[in-house]
Design a protein around this motif. Structure first.
Motif, short mmCIF file in Angstrom:
data_model
loop_
_atom_site.label_atom_id
_atom_site.label_comp_id
_atom_site.label_asym_id
_atom_site.label_seq_id
_atom_site.Cartn_x
_atom_site.Cartn_y
_atom_site.Cartn_z
N ASP A 1 0.83 -1.21 0.00
CA ASP A 1 0.00 0.00 0.00
C ASP A 1 0.86 1.25 0.00
O ASP A 1 0.60 2.21 -0.75
N ILE A 2 1.89 1.26 0.83
CA ILE A 2 2.77 2.42 0.93
C ILE A 2 3.48 2.67 -0.40
O ILE A 2 3.56 3.81 -0.87
N ALA A 3 3.96 1.59 -1.01
CA ALA A 3 4.63 1.74 -2.31
C ALA A 3 3.67 2.27 -3.36
O ALA A 3 4.03 3.10 -4.20
N GLN A 4 2.42 1.81 -3.32
CA GLN A 4 1.41 2.26 -4.28
C GLN A 4 1.09 3.74 -4.09
O GLN A 4 0.81 4.46 -5.05
N LYS B 1 13.22 -0.58 3.69
CA LYS B 1 13.67 0.02 2.43
C LYS B 1 13.79 -1.03 1.33
O LYS B 1 13.38 -0.79 0.18
N ALA B 2 14.31 -2.21 1.67
CA ALA B 2 14.43 -3.29 0.69
C ALA B 2 13.05 -3.76 0.24
O ALA B 2 12.82 -4.00 -0.96
N ASP B 3 12.12 -3.87 1.19
CA ASP B 3 10.76 -4.30 0.85
C ASP B 3 10.07 -3.28 -0.05
O ASP B 3 9.32 -3.65 -0.97
N LYS C 1 8.56 -3.71 -3.95
CA LYS C 1 7.17 -3.39 -4.30
C LYS C 1 7.07 -2.19 -5.24
O LYS C 1 5.96 -1.70 -5.48
N GLY C 2 8.19 -1.72 -5.76
CA GLY C 2 8.16 -0.60 -6.71
C GLY C 2 8.27 0.76 -6.07
O GLY C 2 8.01 1.77 -6.73
N GLY C 3 8.65 0.82 -4.80
CA GLY C 3 8.74 2.10 -4.10
C GLY C 3 10.17 2.59 -3.92
O GLY C 3 10.49 3.22 -2.91
#
Length: 288
Positions: free
Chosen positions: A215-218, A246-248, A252-254
């Motif tokens: 969700d955060i990355a989106q 940060k790696a996660d 996820k595209g963030g």
């Protein structure tokens, strides 16, 4: 020593601000609200403090670890017997101590302070002046508020490129959306849009909005601000692993998201004080 309960029992409410210092001493206070504690300190009134909750003091209030100030227990577990021995005139609390309010009122006059996010500056100013009035320090508070407001406006003017921000609270690996009026109201920052599939949840009387790393990355904020509850309350084993986060986010595209880890105790246990608000504004600006 003045007994505020006797004063308040008079038909007409009389506050310390209505009495001249020639007629009365300033109150001795046990302070559980750390924002009020830093406001009292900013106004040069720390000599009126007799007790503080030492186990939760943030670094910027570390001077109150001195032996001249008595430890009065935890934020949710006030040490009533110790407070009685101090014989304070005044006890300043927040909602965290609401369950013990009646017991504290048996010891001294209790002032409960709260800051609303609906109009944060107005609420903050009222809290500040109401606390200052207890110590005949309204004029000093007005001056301090004017200076702080000018500093905030200067900081706001220096923010460029219209960053999108996202504030979350971390607790043992989980993230929750955090409404932060300091960022949105005082600094005029734009919050990232919450995805349509994310909905608030009710837990008792409180409402939470859980966010996953996806969700955060989106949401793609320019800067992700993290208030780490686990670290703030001393659960170091459950504190956030920033490198993993940060790696996660990259997975996820963030990868473009900046991560700002805020001072845990300042943001979770303190705030709403003349010193803490200034520090919080600086932490936000420094991270953008």
């Amino acid at each position: 020593m003045i007994n505020l309960r006797k004063i308040l029992a008079i038909g007409t409410l009389i506050t310390f601000s209505q009495l001249s210092t020639a007629e009365t001493q300033l109150p001795k206070a046990a302070i559980f609200d750390l924002g009020s504690l830093d406001t009292i300190t900013a106004l040069g009134l720390e000599s009126q403090v007799v007790g503080v909750p030492k186990q939760v003091l943030p670094d910027y209030l570390k001077q109150f670890n001195d032996a001249r100030y008595t430890d009065v227990g935890g934020l949710k577990t006030p040490d009533l017997e110790t407070i009685k021995t101090l014989n304070p005139d005044l006890i300043v609390i927040t909602g965290r101590q609401a369950g013990q309010k009646a017991a504290l009122e048996d010891i001294a006059t209790v002032k409960q302070v709260n800051a609303s996010g609906e109009n944060y500056w107005e609420s903050f100013s009222k809290n500040t002046t109401s606390v200052a009035a207890l110590f005949n320090a309204e004029s000093a508070a007005d001056t301090a508020l004017a200076e702080l407001n000018a500093d905030i406006e200067s900081t706001k003017a220096g923010i460029k490129d219209h960053p999108r921000i996202l504030f979350v609270t971390h607790n043992n690996g989980s993230f929750g959306l955090r409404d932060e009026p300091i960022a949105t109201q005082l600094l005029g920052l734009d919050p990232s849009k919450v995805p349509s599939h994310v909905t608030p949840q009710k837990r008792g009387t409180r409402t939470f909005t859980s966010l996953s790393v996806s969700d955060i990355a989106q949401m793609k904020p320019t800067t992700l601000f993290i208030v780490d509850r686990s670290a703030a309350i001393g659960n170091t084993e459950e504190a956030l692993d920033i490198k993993k986060l940060k790696a996660d986010l990259v997975d996820k595209g963030g990868q473009s998201i900046q991560v700002a880890y805020l001072s845990p105790k300042l943001w979770y246990l303190s705030g709403n004080g003349l010193q803490s608000l200034r520090l919080q504004v600086k932490e936000i600006a420094d991270a953008l």
